[in-house]
Write an enzyme that holds these catalytic residues in place. Structure first.
Site, PDB file in Angstrom:
ATOM      1  CG  LEU A 172      -1.852  -1.184   1.381  1.00 63.68           C
ATOM      2  CD1 LEU A 172      -2.504  -1.165   2.748  1.00 63.68           C
ATOM      3  CD2 LEU A 172      -2.909  -1.152   0.274  1.00 63.68           C
ATOM      4  CB  ALA A 173       0.222   4.834  -0.554  1.00 66.81           C
ATOM      5  CD  GLU A 174       2.608   6.792   2.598  1.00 68.52           C
ATOM      6  OE1 GLU A 174       3.535   7.484   2.153  1.00 68.52           O
ATOM      7  OE2 GLU A 174       1.487   6.745   2.074  1.00 68.52           O
ATOM      8  CB  THR A 175       2.599  -0.089   6.371  1.00 66.47           C
ATOM      9  OG1 THR A 175       2.098  -0.852   5.260  1.00 66.47           O
ATOM     10  CG2 THR A 175       2.357  -0.862   7.659  1.00 66.47           C
ATOM     11  CG  HIS A 181      -3.231   7.732   3.577  1.00 61.21           C
ATOM     12  ND1 HIS A 181      -1.956   7.990   3.128  1.00 61.21           N
ATOM     13  CD2 HIS A 181      -3.384   6.375   3.513  1.00 61.21           C
ATOM     14  CE1 HIS A 181      -1.367   6.860   2.802  1.00 61.21           C
ATOM     15  NE2 HIS A 181      -2.205   5.867   3.025  1.00 61.21           N
TER      16      HIS A 181
END
Length: 263
Positions: free
Chosen positions: A44-47, A73
């Site tokens: 994902l874009a960020e964890t 987010h």
């Protein structure tokens, strides 16, 4: 080691929209190698990695490639995890992060992030920016983090098909593209950061820390309803408050379970 993991769609009121973030709840931070591996596995874009210690919440964020100093987010998603699952009676939480203390409060429609503003300076339009975007911006701004390219029409932002390889070669980690809004929004934007392992981020809180002061100076206003026009799309309410930016949005839980993060 098995730990709780959540996947939350942030900056949206409906599932399968907004920006999905993974939130991993830990007793302590493992090595950076482990966190990078987990983030790459989640893809994902960020964890977000959350540790509660001595009454404080410590938060770090990783893309599939690197650790980042600020992520809107995934902070919003982590606040939802804390206030809806871990401590449902809380009305707010303060995260200790690489960008300082980041308070998040409940609101009628979701949560409000209190983030540092990221002002920018106008620069002459670098040829590599227009070449990477495939369109000539009307203005280009920059700060230490990103370029901000201003277009004259929201449709141009929505239809943009940039050269991601060229963007990855810029001397900033990403580029925000924005224009006056359509469909009732004050402005629209998109964000591309392939150098960080994020070709296009669906909805980017940190980008709005740069967008809010730009649009405030241009319009003379301090409050905006913005739309990030990625394929998933998401709405961000922005309020410029001195050297801080309030970002308000909603979250929807998608997945809850456990992850084995042993290498």
């Amino acid at each position: 080691m098995r730990v709780p993991i959540y996947q939350v769609d942030a900056f949206t009121k409906r599932r399968f929209a907004g920006n999905p973030a993974a939130v991993v709840v830990l007793p302590s931070f493992p090595s950076d190698t482990v966190m990078r591996a987990v983030a790459a596995e989640n893809n994902l874009a960020e964890t977000a990695f959350l540790v509660q210690e001595e009454g404080q919440y410590h938060l770090r964020w990783f893309t599939p490639a690197v650790e980042v100093p600020l992520c809107g987010h995934a902070t919003l998603a982590t606040a939802a995890v804390v206030m809806e699952r871990l401590s449902p009676n809380l009305g707010g939480v303060v995260f200790q992060t690489a960008s300082g203390e980041l308070p998040v409060a409940r609101s009628a429609d979701g949560y409000v992030l209190d983030f540092p503003s990221r002002p920018s300076e106008k620069v002459s339009s670098p040829p590599d920016v227009s070449k990477a975007l495939g369109i000539m911006p009307t203005e280009v701004y920059r700060n230490q983090f990103n370029y901000l390219a201003v277009l004259d029409d929201a449709r141009n932002v929505r239809d943009l098909q940039p050269d991601l390889v060229a963007i990855a070669g810029l001397d900033r980690s990403g580029i925000i593209v924005t224009a006056p809004g359509d469909d009732g929004y004050d402005f629209v934007s998109r964000y591309f950061a392939p150098a960080k392992g994020v070709p296009e981020d669906p909805v980017t809180g940190a980008a709005h820390c740069m967008l809010a002061p730009y649009w405030a100076e241009r319009s003379g206003r301090s409050s905006f309803v913005a739309y990030q026009a990625s394929r998933r799309g998401g709405e961000v309410v922005c309020r410029l408050c001195g050297d801080r930016v309030e970002l308000e949005g909603s979250c929807v839980f998608y997945l809850e379970g456990q992850a084995d993060i042993s290498l």
